[in-house]
Design a protein around this motif. Sequence first.
Motif, PDB file in Angstrom:
ATOM      1  N   ILE A   6      11.243  -1.439 -14.837  1.00  0.00           N
ATOM      2  CA  ILE A   6      12.527  -1.543 -15.523  1.00  0.00           C
ATOM      3  C   ILE A   6      13.650  -1.594 -14.498  1.00  0.00           C
ATOM      4  N   TYR A   7      14.793  -2.077 -14.931  1.00  0.00           N
ATOM      5  CA  TYR A   7      15.964  -2.146 -14.061  1.00  0.00           C
ATOM      6  C   TYR A   7      17.158  -1.597 -14.827  1.00  0.00           C
ATOM      7  N   THR A   8      17.919  -0.730 -14.203  1.00  0.00           N
ATOM      8  CA  THR A   8      19.124  -0.207 -14.837  1.00  0.00           C
ATOM      9  C   THR A   8      20.067   0.329 -13.775  1.00  0.00           C
ATOM     10  N   LYS A   9      21.347   0.171 -14.038  1.00  0.00           N
ATOM     11  CA  LYS A   9      22.364   0.764 -13.171  1.00  0.00           C
ATOM     12  C   LYS A   9      22.772   2.134 -13.688  1.00  0.00           C
ATOM     13  N   GLN A  10      22.243   2.495 -14.859  1.00  0.00           N
ATOM     14  CA  GLN A  10      22.572   3.785 -15.445  1.00  0.00           C
ATOM     15  C   GLN A  10      21.773   4.897 -14.764  1.00  0.00           C
ATOM     16  N   LYS A  11      22.136   6.124 -15.072  1.00  0.00           N
ATOM     17  CA  LYS A  11      21.507   7.275 -14.426  1.00  0.00           C
ATOM     18  C   LYS A  11      20.013   7.337 -14.716  1.00  0.00           C
ATOM     19  N   LYS A  12      19.241   7.595 -13.662  1.00  0.00           N
ATOM     20  CA  LYS A  12      17.804   7.784 -13.814  1.00  0.00           C
ATOM     21  C   LYS A  12      17.498   9.275 -13.665  1.00  0.00           C
ATOM     22  N   HIS A  13      16.359   9.670 -14.239  1.00  0.00           N
ATOM     23  CA  HIS A  13      16.018  11.089 -14.259  1.00  0.00           C
ATOM     24  C   HIS A  13      14.686  11.345 -13.564  1.00  0.00           C
ATOM     25  N   THR A  14      14.354  12.621 -13.440  1.00  0.00           N
ATOM     26  CA  THR A  14      13.112  13.029 -12.806  1.00  0.00           C
ATOM     27  C   THR A  14      12.226  13.746 -13.833  1.00  0.00           C
ATOM     28  N   LEU A  15      10.965  13.905 -13.466  1.00  0.00           N
ATOM     29  CA  LEU A  15      10.024  14.620 -14.326  1.00  0.00           C
ATOM     30  C   LEU A  15      10.490  16.059 -14.534  1.00  0.00           C
ATOM     31  N   LYS A  16      11.051  16.664 -13.496  1.00  0.00           N
ATOM     32  CA  LYS A  16      11.556  18.033 -13.593  1.00  0.00           C
ATOM     33  C   LYS A  16      12.686  18.119 -14.618  1.00  0.00           C
ATOM     34  N   TYR A  17      13.539  17.109 -14.656  1.00  0.00           N
ATOM     35  CA  TYR A  17      14.644  17.097 -15.629  1.00  0.00           C
ATOM     36  C   TYR A  17      14.093  17.036 -17.048  1.00  0.00           C
ATOM     37  N   LEU A  18      13.066  16.231 -17.259  1.00  0.00           N
ATOM     38  CA  LEU A  18      12.472  16.106 -18.594  1.00  0.00           C
ATOM     39  C   LEU A  18      11.944  17.441 -19.096  1.00  0.00           C
ATOM     40  N   LYS A  19      11.411  18.231 -18.179  1.00  0.00           N
ATOM     41  CA  LYS A  19      10.817  19.511 -18.571  1.00  0.00           C
ATOM     42  C   LYS A  19      11.849  20.451 -19.164  1.00  0.00           C
ATOM     43  N   GLY A  20      13.092  20.292 -18.770  1.00  0.00           N
ATOM     44  CA  GLY A  20      14.142  21.187 -19.256  1.00  0.00           C
ATOM     45  C   GLY A  20      14.754  20.771 -20.573  1.00  0.00           C
ATOM     46  N   LEU A  21      14.334  19.640 -21.120  1.00  0.00           N
ATOM     47  CA  LEU A  21      14.904  19.169 -22.379  1.00  0.00           C
ATOM     48  C   LEU A  21      14.306  19.926 -23.563  1.00  0.00           C
ATOM     49  N   THR A  22      15.134  20.208 -24.545  1.00  0.00           N
ATOM     50  CA  THR A  22      14.617  20.800 -25.780  1.00  0.00           C
ATOM     51  C   THR A  22      14.133  19.692 -26.703  1.00  0.00           C
ATOM     52  N   THR A  23      13.025  19.935 -27.385  1.00  0.00           N
ATOM     53  CA  THR A  23      12.414  18.914 -28.228  1.00  0.00           C
ATOM     54  C   THR A  23      12.267  19.436 -29.651  1.00  0.00           C
ATOM     55  N   PRO A  24      12.677  18.630 -30.656  1.00  0.00           N
ATOM     56  CA  PRO A  24      12.529  19.069 -32.047  1.00  0.00           C
ATOM     57  C   PRO A  24      11.075  19.373 -32.394  1.00  0.00           C
ATOM     58  N   LYS A  25      10.860  20.266 -33.327  1.00  0.00           N
ATOM     59  CA  LYS A  25       9.523  20.639 -33.759  1.00  0.00           C
ATOM     60  C   LYS A  25       8.780  19.419 -34.317  1.00  0.00           C
ATOM     61  N   GLY A  26       7.517  19.292 -33.926  1.00  0.00           N
ATOM     62  CA  GLY A  26       6.711  18.178 -34.402  1.00  0.00           C
ATOM     63  C   GLY A  26       6.791  16.948 -33.522  1.00  0.00           C
ATOM     64  N   ILE A  27       7.616  17.000 -32.473  1.00  0.00           N
ATOM     65  CA  ILE A  27       7.789  15.863 -31.570  1.00  0.00           C
ATOM     66  C   ILE A  27       7.099  16.160 -30.239  1.00  0.00           C
ATOM     67  N   ILE A  28       6.314  15.213 -29.737  1.00  0.00           N
ATOM     68  CA  ILE A  28       5.696  15.391 -28.420  1.00  0.00           C
ATOM     69  C   ILE A  28       6.781  15.251 -27.360  1.00  0.00           C
ATOM     70  N   PRO A  29       6.993  16.272 -26.539  1.00  0.00           N
ATOM     71  CA  PRO A  29       8.036  16.199 -25.510  1.00  0.00           C
ATOM     72  C   PRO A  29       7.783  15.042 -24.543  1.00  0.00           C
ATOM     73  N   HIS A  30       8.867  14.390 -24.098  1.00  0.00           N
ATOM     74  CA  HIS A  30       8.739  13.302 -23.128  1.00  0.00           C
ATOM     75  C   HIS A  30       7.978  13.776 -21.891  1.00  0.00           C
ATOM     76  N   HIS A  31       8.303  14.996 -21.434  1.00  0.00           N
ATOM     77  CA  HIS A  31       7.664  15.523 -20.228  1.00  0.00           C
ATOM     78  C   HIS A  31       6.154  15.633 -20.407  1.00  0.00           C
ATOM     79  N   ASP A  32       5.722  16.206 -21.528  1.00  0.00           N
ATOM     80  CA  ASP A  32       4.294  16.415 -21.756  1.00  0.00           C
ATOM     81  C   ASP A  32       3.541  15.085 -21.830  1.00  0.00           C
ATOM     82  N   LEU A  33       4.156  14.111 -22.481  1.00  0.00           N
ATOM     83  CA  LEU A  33       3.528  12.795 -22.599  1.00  0.00           C
ATOM     84  C   LEU A  33       3.383  12.131 -21.240  1.00  0.00           C
TER      85      LEU A  33
END
Length: 226
Positions: free
Chosen positions: A2-29
């Motif tokens: 992919i290509y983007t000029k927008q902000k990119k994130h890290t796996l560590k950042y994903l781990k800190g995100l809160t995920t609604p119940k019943g949703i597979i977290p981006h980090h875990d996937l």
Amino acid sequence: MIYTKQKKHTLKYLKGLTTPKGIIPHHDLLQSFLEACKEQGWSPEADRTIYLSSNMRIMVASIYLYPAPGGGKPWPALTLCNNVMFQRTHVYGGVALCDQHRSGIPLIRLDYPKRLPPTYEIDLKESSLLIARELKEEIKTFPARIEVLKVGHYQNPDDWTKTLTLAGSAELMPWSRIGRVIDLLKSYGEPSKWDILVAFARMARIDPPTRQMYQIHEFLHKCLGI
């Protein structure tokens, strides 16, 4: 891929995100998929190539494989797309072009099992392993797939412009950009399907990462017939 000029994130950042119940977290996937790739003998790299939509509901991550299967020319690359709004996850397998933008060409798409109500649950580890194993076999076919695209050139400009017209009619790209791709290809003389695909892919970089892989993959199959 992919290509983007927008902000990119890290796996560590994903781990800190809160995920609604019943949703597979981006980090875990993503972590599950990376572990599955490691079991196939690869050292996958995904850090700092992760894009999130503004509402955090869609994640797109580019993954490069080391060592590159088949010698790595062109370099195999994967894109994991997770859309929690529609409970869908896709893995695009393709090649990274050796250009300054690290453009990517998706050649195949593999889908995680649909997550259905009421639980929306899947066996994440097993699903990731199945995808990784299938990818390992599919990657072996990439050189032959690319050769089919490179062999044979359009001698009549009307033929390849019709191919791009199909993309406009299918709303894969705005007509103004289709026109820019056509103008670019006029300098090729007799472009191959590969030339047309690469030109289309580079123009698709203008769109958000959440749409880029879909556009290019659909163009490959619906318009080029591969």
